[in-house]
Structures are given as structure tokens and as C-alpha cells.
Motif scaffolding. Structure first.
Motif, PDB file in Angstrom:
ATOM      1  N   ASP A  35       0.834  -1.209   0.000  1.00 44.40           N
ATOM      2  CA  ASP A  35       0.000   0.000   0.000  1.00 44.40           C
ATOM      3  C   ASP A  35       0.869   1.261   0.000  1.00 44.40           C
ATOM      4  O   ASP A  35       0.571   2.241   0.678  1.00 44.40           O
ATOM      5  CB  ASP A  35      -0.940  -0.007   1.209  1.00 44.40           C
ATOM      6  CG  ASP A  35      -2.031   1.048   1.110  1.00 44.40           C
ATOM      7  OD1 ASP A  35      -2.413   1.407  -0.020  1.00 44.40           O
ATOM      8  OD2 ASP A  35      -2.507   1.523   2.163  1.00 44.40           O
ATOM      9  N   GLY A  36       1.980   1.209  -0.751  1.00 39.88           N
ATOM     10  CA  GLY A  36       2.865   2.352  -0.882  1.00 39.88           C
ATOM     11  C   GLY A  36       3.816   2.569   0.274  1.00 39.88           C
ATOM     12  O   GLY A  36       4.552   3.569   0.298  1.00 39.88           O
ATOM     13  N   LYS A  37       3.858   1.644   1.232  1.00 40.66           N
ATOM     14  CA  LYS A  37       4.678   1.832   2.424  1.00 40.66           C
ATOM     15  C   LYS A  37       5.741   0.744   2.543  1.00 40.66           C
ATOM     16  O   LYS A  37       5.472  -0.428   2.294  1.00 40.66           O
ATOM     17  CB  LYS A  37       3.799   1.842   3.681  1.00 40.66           C
ATOM     18  CG  LYS A  37       2.834   3.014   3.715  1.00 40.66           C
ATOM     19  CD  LYS A  37       1.902   2.927   4.901  1.00 40.66           C
ATOM     20  CE  LYS A  37       1.025   4.182   4.954  1.00 40.66           C
ATOM     21  NZ  LYS A  37       0.266   4.378   3.700  1.00 40.66           N
ATOM     22  N   ALA A  38       6.939   1.146   2.966  1.00 44.04           N
ATOM     23  CA  ALA A  38       8.041   0.204   3.181  1.00 44.04           C
ATOM     24  C   ALA A  38       7.929  -0.359   4.592  1.00 44.04           C
ATOM     25  O   ALA A  38       8.549   0.143   5.530  1.00 44.04           O
ATOM     26  CB  ALA A  38       9.381   0.898   2.982  1.00 44.04           C
ATOM     27  N   CYS A  39       7.145  -1.420   4.749  1.00 41.29           N
ATOM     28  CA  CYS A  39       6.867  -1.968   6.070  1.00 41.29           C
ATOM     29  C   CYS A  39       7.379  -3.391   6.242  1.00 41.29           C
ATOM     30  O   CYS A  39       7.058  -4.048   7.226  1.00 41.29           O
ATOM     31  CB  CYS A  39       5.368  -1.914   6.358  1.00 41.29           C
ATOM     32  SG  CYS A  39       4.367  -2.815   5.162  1.00 41.29           S
TER      33      CYS A  39
END
Length: 204
Positions: A156-160
């Protein structure tokens, strides 16, 4: 450590979405990208992960030094993102890309993995249109060039997720997040790709 709570947060935000958005930032010929991509194909896509995931791939400009690279790979990926995307839940276009990255050609990989002709045709129409394909490649590079480490997965667009190149290029954390979201949002049955990972925590 990426906590399960983070996975739950993502799940809560995307509960109304049919598939979890995944982006992969890659560098052509990068050995870590090859290992990570092969893991995604073999442990994920071949086991149905594409049915619960909406994936986009981005290549940065250029290619890894010392690795023979097919110049048609970037137009292939940029066009596939645009004309096919997640409409092909088997992600044949990505399987071709990973076969060709590195050292093989897109054309030879289309043949060797036996990508269905009806899925090849719209991508080829795009790559054979220089105006359209050039713009798509430039747009892909514009985004991909903003990253410094490869591969770089985004949820979802996040570097997690754990950084792949410092964690053995293990695809398991990505599969686990996708499966956890799908399970939390009530998707059933989950694909076989989720069998081994859905009950485990993501550990860095």
C-alpha cells in the motif's frame, strides 16, 4: 521487527479493497532482485497469490554492471503494468520478467514459460508502439529512480517489510502480509501460497 500489529493496521485500512496493493522496485540484473523475484514466482504466484494481490513492478533506469541485460525488459514491464496489471491473476507477464532478469531475453522467456498468446498480444501491441511505450518506461524510471536499495517491496505504498537484501532475500514476509490481510478481510478460501505462512509473525 515488523510487528503483526502493523499487518493488522494495513488490513484495517484496506478491508474494503479486493486485493492488497503491492509494488516491487527492481534493478535489472540485480542478483538480489533475481532471488527475490524467483521466490515470489515459485512460492507465491505459482501457488495462487495473485488472486489476492494487486501487484505493480517498477524498474529503475539502467542495469546492473557486468550482467547481460535484454533492453526490451523495461518496455515489457512498463507496458504490462499499464495494459495487463492484475487482470492476469497468474501474473504471466511478471514470470516472463523474472525469467529474463538476468541473462535471458523476454522473447525466449515467453516461449520457455509458455505464456498464453492471448496475454502476450496486448503487451506486444504496447511495446511495438514507440510513443506509448517510451512514455510508460520514462514514467516507470521516474518512480524507480527514487529508490536506492533493490529489491524494495512496498505494501500500500509503504516500506513496512524487512529489507530483502539484508534478510536473505526471503519472500516469506511479503506473502505473510498479503495473506494476513486477505484472511482478516474475510477472503476464503485463501490460496495455497498462504498455507505455510498465514499463522506466523513477520520477523525482521
Amino acid at each position: 521487527m515488523v510487528q503483526v500489529a502493523l499487518v493488522s493496521l494495513i488490513s484495517d485500512r484496506l478491508v474494503a479493497t479486493s486485493r492488497i496493493p503491492v509494488s516491487l522496485i527492481e534493478w535489472q540484473g540485480c542478483p538480489d532482485c533475481t532471488v527475490y523475484g524467483d521466490g515470489l514466482v515459485n512460492s507465491g504466484l505459482k501457488r495462487g497469490l495473485g488472486t489476492i494481490m494487486s501487484m505493480t513492478a517498477y524498474f529503475k533506469e539502467g542495469s546492473h554492471p557486468g550482467i547481460e541485460s535484454d533492453p526490451s525488459l523495461h518496455p515489457w514491464v512498463a507496458c504490462a503494468n499499464n495494459v495487463t496489471g492484475d487482470k492476469d491473476a497468474e501474473y504471466w507477464w511478471y514470470r516472463v520478467a523474472m525469467c529474463a532478469n538476468p541473462g535471458q531475453t523476454v522473447e525466449s522467456c515467453i516461449d520457455s514459460i509458455k505464456m498464453p498468446a492471448d496475454l502476450v498480444e496486448p503487451i506486444r501491441e504496447c511495446t511495438n508502439d514507440p510513443s506509448k511505450s517510451s512514455k510508460l518506461v520514462n514514467d516507470m524510471h521516474l518512480y524507480g529512480n527514487g529508490f536506492q536499495r533493490f529489491p524494495w517491496p512496498l505494501i500500500d505504498g509503504k516500506a513496512c517489510l524487512p529489507q530483502p537484501d539484508t534478510h536473505g532475500d526471503d519472500i516469506t514476509p511479503l506473502i505473510q502480509v498479503v495473506c494476513k490481510w486477505a484472511g482478516d478481510s474475510g477472503i476464503s478460501p485463501l490460496p495455497p501460497a498462504c498455507d505455510a505462512v498465514v499463522e506466523h509473525s513477520v520477523v525482521s
